[in-house]
Write a protein that holds these residues in place. Structure first.
Motif, PDB file in Angstrom:
ATOM      1  N   HIS A  60     -90.792 -19.668  44.980  1.00  0.00           N
ATOM      2  CA  HIS A  60     -91.379 -18.542  45.746  1.00  0.00           C
ATOM      3  C   HIS A  60     -91.783 -17.435  44.793  1.00  0.00           C
ATOM      4  CE1 HIS A  60     -89.226 -14.643  47.029  1.00  0.00           C
ATOM      5  NE2 HIS A  60     -90.401 -14.471  47.596  1.00  0.00           N
ATOM      6  N   HIS A  62     -94.982 -14.286  44.498  1.00  0.00           N
ATOM      7  CA  HIS A  62     -96.222 -13.657  44.958  1.00  0.00           C
ATOM      8  C   HIS A  62     -97.096 -13.486  43.716  1.00  0.00           C
ATOM      9  CE1 HIS A  62     -93.953 -13.120  48.611  1.00  0.00           C
ATOM     10  NE2 HIS A  62     -92.991 -12.605  47.886  1.00  0.00           N
ATOM     11  N   HIS A 224     -89.404 -15.050  54.641  1.00  0.00           N
ATOM     12  CA  HIS A 224     -88.301 -14.210  54.155  1.00  0.00           C
ATOM     13  C   HIS A 224     -87.370 -13.864  55.318  1.00  0.00           C
ATOM     14  CE1 HIS A 224     -91.715 -13.434  51.409  1.00  0.00           C
ATOM     15  NE2 HIS A 224     -90.832 -13.138  50.485  1.00  0.00           N
ATOM     16  N   ASP A 305     -90.133 -14.353  42.712  1.00  0.00           N
ATOM     17  CA  ASP A 305     -90.553 -13.367  43.713  1.00  0.00           C
ATOM     18  C   ASP A 305     -91.658 -12.449  43.206  1.00  0.00           C
ATOM     19  OD1 ASP A 305     -90.645 -11.923  46.059  1.00  0.00           O
ATOM     20  OD2 ASP A 305     -88.538 -11.374  46.094  1.00  0.00           O
TER      21      ASP A 305
END
Ligand SMILES: [Zn+2]
Length: 463
Positions: A60, A62, A224, A305
């Motif tokens: 995960h 971004h 999330h 993240d």
């Protein structure tokens, strides 16, 4: 290609750890693992004294935030919503997403991360989606493009009118177009998932429609949950159960404050968790409760993240979860019984941690059938760690060497699907063009923010 005489940590329970073995790669696939393999005419990579592991999986990230790396070292999660998602994200152009995704994915290749789950919630226009995918494609790594939603306004997309939850939905038509245009096969180097906000941030009808979209398109959901004060008391899993939306193969990111019966829901629905321990510790999400997940038999992946606030490699994540989860267990044990001196009963081990960073991550990404372990028949996603480096040698326990001593500088060779992306410590790709693009993107984005100077983060959002 024959990788010869390495210390091979297969992460395959039936093969185990091989103190001196070869890995034979044919095309994009691992053909054999074992001592003294012969392969006439093969390209030989000498791994004598080095450690061969399956490529790391970041479950995960971004990735679009790579172009504003470490702009927010002191942020809490609350500050992040206001400072990154409300201030930076609306200014992103398709070019910025491309530059960030390519740079972030190249960073993965450099760090031995052969699979990246790109949690892409920057779909401000259709072109943003195409450019995000192009950045991943050009890097050469394996990835899961987790298609999300726009970030054009914090209130609209995260909290909705009167903070009662968003009424806006993921663009289903765009999802359908991407699915058929780029991801019509689930076996390709890049596959697709659905990145949703869930019951904490959306009205019930939005949640239901997005879960149904995932089902319609045959995509795994990644969401999330149970983090920070947003997720402390909200009981998101309980809500999903009430709505009959506990789908299998769902990734529950952070999961810091799940209740015991919610852990059972994760297990019973055949789902998994992704921990971002460095970020969770730094920004206030909560503990990465690896022992709890392990006790429930829930697969654990590690993730980085946000590059805005911490480094994005898996060595950092392994150190963070190894230290924090053992600290938490020591404290629990001593609170219960000061005479306690049997740490092995509940402490996670270096072997647990390496598994989370590799095969666990592959399970979380939904592609453990093809990556995450050095198993004949799986794709050749392989990393060679330099066992001769000044911070790694001498090697006694090779798992200890990888988990406790090595860092990104020791990633000597990286292979994805049989293609060498890094050799002798250097990426094959030319970094000049991608670096210029990501720097230009940084300059543009920073110019759009109110206080572009050192220490320029508004005080209100660092509190
Ligand atoms: Zn996240």
């Amino acid at each position: 290609m024959l990788i010869r005489n390495g210390i091979v940590l297969t992460q395959d329970p039936s093969l185990g750890e091989l103190p001196r073995a070869d890995v034979l790669v044919e095309g994009d696939t691992i053909a054999a693992v074992g001592p003294n393999l012969s392969a006439e005419g093969a390209q030989v990579i000498d791994a004598e004294g080095d450690i061969v592991i399956p490529g790391f999986v970041d479950s995960h990230r971004h990735t679009w935030e790579t172009s504003i790396r470490t702009c927010a070292p002191d942020y809490t999660l609350g500050a992040y919503f206001a400072g990154i998602l409300d201030k930076f994200a609306p200014h992103y152009r398709p070019d910025d997403v491309y530059a960030a995704n390519l740079w972030g994915a190249l960073e993965c290749a450099n760090a031995g991360i052969t699979t990246l789950v790109d949690w892409s919630h920057i779909m401000n226009t259709h072109e943003h989606a195409d450019e995000a995918i192009r950045g991943l494609q050009e890097s050469g790594i394996r990835s899961v493009f987790a298609f999300g939603f726009p970030n054009t306004s914090l209130q609209d997309w995260w909290f909705g009118p009167d903070y009662a939850g968003s009424v806006l939905e993921i663009d289903g038509d765009l999802a359908r177009r991407l699915r058929s245009e780029y991801f019509n096969s689930d076996d390709s180097l890049i596959t697709m998932a659905l990145a949703t906000r869930g019951t904490n941030f959306c009205r019930e009808e939005v949640v239901r429609n997005e879960w149904e979209l995932a089902k319609e398109l045959g995509l795994n959901i990644t969401v999330h949950v149970a983090m920070y004060r947003f997720g402390y008391t909200k009981m998101q899993l309980t809500k999903l159960k009430e709505m009959d939306l506990l789908y299998p193969n769902t990734t529950y990111i952070h999961s810091s404050h799940l209740l015991p019966d919610e852990w059972a829901m994760v297990r019973d629905s055949g789902s998994n968790v992704s921990y971002a321990p460095q970020i969770e510790l730094q920004m206030g999400h909560g503990w990465a409760q690896a022992v709890t997940a392990r006790d429930y038999g829930v697969p654990i992946g590690l993730s980085s993240d946000v590059a805005t606030t911490a480094s994005s490699d898996q060595f950092t994540q392994m150190h963070a979860i190894f230290a924090s989860e053992r600290a938490r267990r020591y404290e629990i044990a001593w609170d219960e019984n000061l005479e306690w001196d049997q740490p092995e009963s509940k402490l996670i081990t270096s072997r647990d941690v390496l598994a989370m960073a590799t095969i666990g991550g592959a399970q979380v990404a939904g592609i453990a059938d093809r990556t995450g372990s050095i198993t004949p028949g799986k794709k050749a996603d392989l990393v060679i760690i330099d066992g001769h480096a000044v911070n790694v040698a001498p090697v006694i326990d090779p798992v200890g060497a990888v988990v406790c001593a090595a860092d990104v500088s020791n990633v000597d060779t990286v292979i994805v699907g049989g293609t060498v992306l890094k050799r002798d410590g250097k990426l094959v790709a030319d970094l000049k063009g991608p670096l210029q693009r990501v720097n230009a993107s940084r300059d543009y984005l920073v110019s759009k923010i109110d206080q572009p100077a050192p220490g320029w983060l508004p005080a209100a959002v660092t509190a």
